[in-house]
Motif scaffolding. Structure first.
Motif, PDB file in Angstrom:
ATOM      1  N   ALA A 207       4.220   4.544  -1.747  1.00 53.92           N
ATOM      2  CA  ALA A 207       3.425   4.384  -0.527  1.00 53.92           C
ATOM      3  C   ALA A 207       3.919   3.208   0.297  1.00 53.92           C
ATOM      4  O   ALA A 207       4.069   3.300   1.531  1.00 53.92           O
ATOM      5  CB  ALA A 207       1.955   4.207  -0.890  1.00 53.92           C
ATOM      6  N   LEU A 208       4.182   2.085  -0.356  1.00 54.73           N
ATOM      7  CA  LEU A 208       4.664   0.904   0.361  1.00 54.73           C
ATOM      8  C   LEU A 208       6.017   1.160   1.017  1.00 54.73           C
ATOM      9  O   LEU A 208       6.261   0.729   2.148  1.00 54.73           O
ATOM     10  CB  LEU A 208       4.740  -0.284  -0.595  1.00 54.73           C
ATOM     11  CG  LEU A 208       3.401  -0.821  -1.117  1.00 54.73           C
ATOM     12  CD1 LEU A 208       3.633  -1.857  -2.206  1.00 54.73           C
ATOM     13  CD2 LEU A 208       2.574  -1.414   0.018  1.00 54.73           C
ATOM     14  N   GLU A 209       6.887   1.864   0.295  1.00 57.24           N
ATOM     15  CA  GLU A 209       8.196   2.170   0.862  1.00 57.24           C
ATOM     16  C   GLU A 209       8.071   3.071   2.090  1.00 57.24           C
ATOM     17  O   GLU A 209       8.917   3.040   2.991  1.00 57.24           O
ATOM     18  CB  GLU A 209       9.083   2.826  -0.195  1.00 57.24           C
ATOM     19  CG  GLU A 209       9.563   1.843  -1.269  1.00 57.24           C
ATOM     20  CD  GLU A 209      10.471   2.504  -2.279  1.00 57.24           C
ATOM     21  OE1 GLU A 209      10.445   3.756  -2.390  1.00 57.24           O
ATOM     22  OE2 GLU A 209      11.207   1.780  -2.975  1.00 57.24           O
ATOM     23  N   ASN A 210       6.987   3.868   2.146  1.00 55.98           N
ATOM     24  CA  ASN A 210       6.751   4.755   3.284  1.00 55.98           C
ATOM     25  C   ASN A 210       5.875   4.106   4.355  1.00 55.98           C
ATOM     26  O   ASN A 210       5.439   4.774   5.298  1.00 55.98           O
ATOM     27  CB  ASN A 210       6.104   6.054   2.809  1.00 55.98           C
ATOM     28  CG  ASN A 210       7.054   6.907   1.985  1.00 55.98           C
ATOM     29  OD1 ASN A 210       8.253   6.942   2.257  1.00 55.98           O
ATOM     30  ND2 ASN A 210       6.519   7.589   0.985  1.00 55.98           N
ATOM     31  N   THR A 213      -0.288   1.212   3.462  1.00 61.63           N
ATOM     32  CA  THR A 213      -1.009   0.195   2.688  1.00 61.63           C
ATOM     33  C   THR A 213      -2.431   0.663   2.381  1.00 61.63           C
ATOM     34  O   THR A 213      -3.324  -0.139   2.132  1.00 61.63           O
ATOM     35  CB  THR A 213      -1.058  -1.136   3.461  1.00 61.63           C
ATOM     36  OG1 THR A 213      -1.688  -0.914   4.740  1.00 61.63           O
ATOM     37  CG2 THR A 213       0.341  -1.700   3.665  1.00 61.63           C
ATOM     38  N   GLN A 214      -2.635   1.968   2.378  1.00 65.81           N
ATOM     39  CA  GLN A 214      -3.977   2.526   2.227  1.00 65.81           C
ATOM     40  C   GLN A 214      -4.635   2.070   0.921  1.00 65.81           C
ATOM     41  O   GLN A 214      -5.834   1.766   0.900  1.00 65.81           O
ATOM     42  CB  GLN A 214      -3.912   4.058   2.264  1.00 65.81           C
ATOM     43  CG  GLN A 214      -5.266   4.752   2.096  1.00 65.81           C
ATOM     44  CD  GLN A 214      -6.256   4.404   3.190  1.00 65.81           C
ATOM     45  OE1 GLN A 214      -5.869   4.207   4.345  1.00 65.81           O
ATOM     46  NE2 GLN A 214      -7.536   4.320   2.843  1.00 65.81           N
ATOM     47  N   HIS A 215      -3.871   2.006  -0.176  1.00 70.10           N
ATOM     48  CA  HIS A 215      -4.490   1.646  -1.454  1.00 70.10           C
ATOM     49  C   HIS A 215      -5.005   0.205  -1.453  1.00 70.10           C
ATOM     50  O   HIS A 215      -5.898  -0.136  -2.236  1.00 70.10           O
ATOM     51  CB  HIS A 215      -3.509   1.859  -2.609  1.00 70.10           C
ATOM     52  CG  HIS A 215      -2.321   0.934  -2.598  1.00 70.10           C
ATOM     53  ND1 HIS A 215      -1.223   1.144  -1.790  1.00 70.10           N
ATOM     54  CD2 HIS A 215      -2.071  -0.201  -3.309  1.00 70.10           C
ATOM     55  CE1 HIS A 215      -0.330   0.187  -2.000  1.00 70.10           C
ATOM     56  NE2 HIS A 215      -0.821  -0.643  -2.916  1.00 70.10           N
ATOM     57  N   LEU A 216      -4.482  -0.637  -0.553  1.00 67.81           N
ATOM     58  CA  LEU A 216      -4.946  -2.028  -0.500  1.00 67.81           C
ATOM     59  C   LEU A 216      -6.352  -2.134   0.081  1.00 67.81           C
ATOM     60  O   LEU A 216      -7.059  -3.127  -0.165  1.00 67.81           O
ATOM     61  CB  LEU A 216      -3.976  -2.870   0.336  1.00 67.81           C
ATOM     62  CG  LEU A 216      -2.525  -2.898  -0.161  1.00 67.81           C
ATOM     63  CD1 LEU A 216      -1.681  -3.788   0.744  1.00 67.81           C
ATOM     64  CD2 LEU A 216      -2.454  -3.370  -1.611  1.00 67.81           C
ATOM     65  N   THR A 217      -6.793  -1.112   0.814  1.00 67.31           N
ATOM     66  CA  THR A 217      -8.151  -1.138   1.383  1.00 67.31           C
ATOM     67  C   THR A 217      -9.212  -0.910   0.318  1.00 67.31           C
ATOM     68  O   THR A 217     -10.404  -1.072   0.588  1.00 67.31           O
ATOM     69  CB  THR A 217      -8.303  -0.069   2.476  1.00 67.31           C
ATOM     70  OG1 THR A 217      -8.196   1.236   1.894  1.00 67.31           O
ATOM     71  CG2 THR A 217      -7.239  -0.245   3.544  1.00 67.31           C
ATOM     72  N   GLN A 218      -8.792  -0.523  -0.890  1.00 69.97           N
ATOM     73  CA  GLN A 218      -9.739  -0.316  -1.988  1.00 69.97           C
ATOM     74  C   GLN A 218      -9.845  -1.541  -2.895  1.00 69.97           C
ATOM     75  O   GLN A 218     -10.368  -1.453  -4.007  1.00 69.97           O
ATOM     76  CB  GLN A 218      -9.321   0.901  -2.808  1.00 69.97           C
ATOM     77  CG  GLN A 218      -9.363   2.202  -2.012  1.00 69.97           C
ATOM     78  CD  GLN A 218      -9.006   3.407  -2.860  1.00 69.97           C
ATOM     79  OE1 GLN A 218      -8.214   3.309  -3.803  1.00 69.97           O
ATOM     80  NE2 GLN A 218      -9.606   4.539  -2.548  1.00 69.97           N
TER      81      GLN A 218
END
Length: 255
Positions: A207-210, A213-218
């Motif tokens: 995800a980060l390479e793409n 940062t959606q997972h960081l909102t959790q």
């Protein structure tokens, strides 16, 4: 503030890498050889780390190289891999540890094999009966039987390295046989724990390479406050942070 575990993200949080942690007050009653301490045992699957939070003592170890002793002092740590028979020694009655174990829940689901004498290791029923405890007296009996087997292996190494390795290899084979029925459960624990955590980390990397940062909102956090040492363990009384069967948070959780 006291916080009920209702947040779905918080419910999924566990120890990093799907490890298992606990606080331990080591038993201070004497075993058959007069030494105060815990139950000698091995793990077939899990690496373990001891971190000394209070008091002092030692660990007696047996592996294929023979018998050895490691002193434990405050702030010191010891790491050992599967197959190491380990016995905590608590001469002053004050040894306390913080323990980190590989593979959440696995050490509490059969990956703790006590170094019983040969007659208890040959038969499934005898082994299960010797492992089962429901009171401090039964825990001490299990410890004492484990010490008896430990001393037999130690004596074999004192005779010769080859004699010791032969007796130790027999114990390894018996430990494998006595836990054979647990293989499917162990595989599911590793698959749903450490392997799943590693796969999630790789997904986050993708995800980060793409650019996502959606997972960081959790992001969530929690604090687990010390509870009583209520659970009878192999080496002493435990205060666990996570239930090893469900991986649910234990103790007083705040956030």
């Amino acid at each position: 503030m006291q916080m009920p575990i209702t947040d779905p993200v918080l419910k999924t949080l566990r120890m990093p890498g799907a490890t298992l942690t606990t606080r331990l007050k080591v038993y201070d009653s004497p075993g058959p050889d007069g030494q105060r301490g815990g139950t000698p045992h091995i793990h077939l699957m899990c690496t373990e780390m001891y971190f000394v939070t209070g008091g002092s003592g030692a660990v007696e170890l047996i592996d294929t190289s023979g018998f050895s002793v490691v002193e434990l002092v405050p702030q010191s740590a010891l790491v050992f891999s599967p197959g190491t028979i380990h016995r905590l020694i608590n001469p002053n009655g004050n040894l306390e540890l913080f323990i980190i174990m590989q593979n959440s829940g696995l050490p509490e689901r059969g990956d703790n094999v006590v170094s019983f004498p040969d007659e208890l290791m040959q038969d499934d029923d005898a082994f299960r009966g010797a492992m089962r405890v429901s009171s401090p007296d039964e825990a001490y009996t299990r410890r004492n039987r484990g010490v008896e087997g430990f001393l037999q292996i130690k004596a074999a190494f004192a005779e010769s390295e080859s004699a010791g390795q032969q007796v130790l290899q027999r114990f390894y084979e018996q430990a494998n046989a006595r836990t054979q029925s647990l293989r499917d459960e162990w595989r599911s624990i590793v698959t749903g724990g450490a392997l799943a955590e590693a796969q999630t980390s790789l997904q986050h990397l993708d995800a980060l390479e793409n650019g996502s940062t959606q997972h960081l909102t959790q992001a969530r956090h929690f604090a687990i406050h010390a509870d009583e040492h209520k659970t009878l363990g192999f080496c002493g009384r435990l205060n666990r942070y996570f239930d090893p069967a469900t991986l649910a948070l234990e103790g007083h959780v705040t956030g």
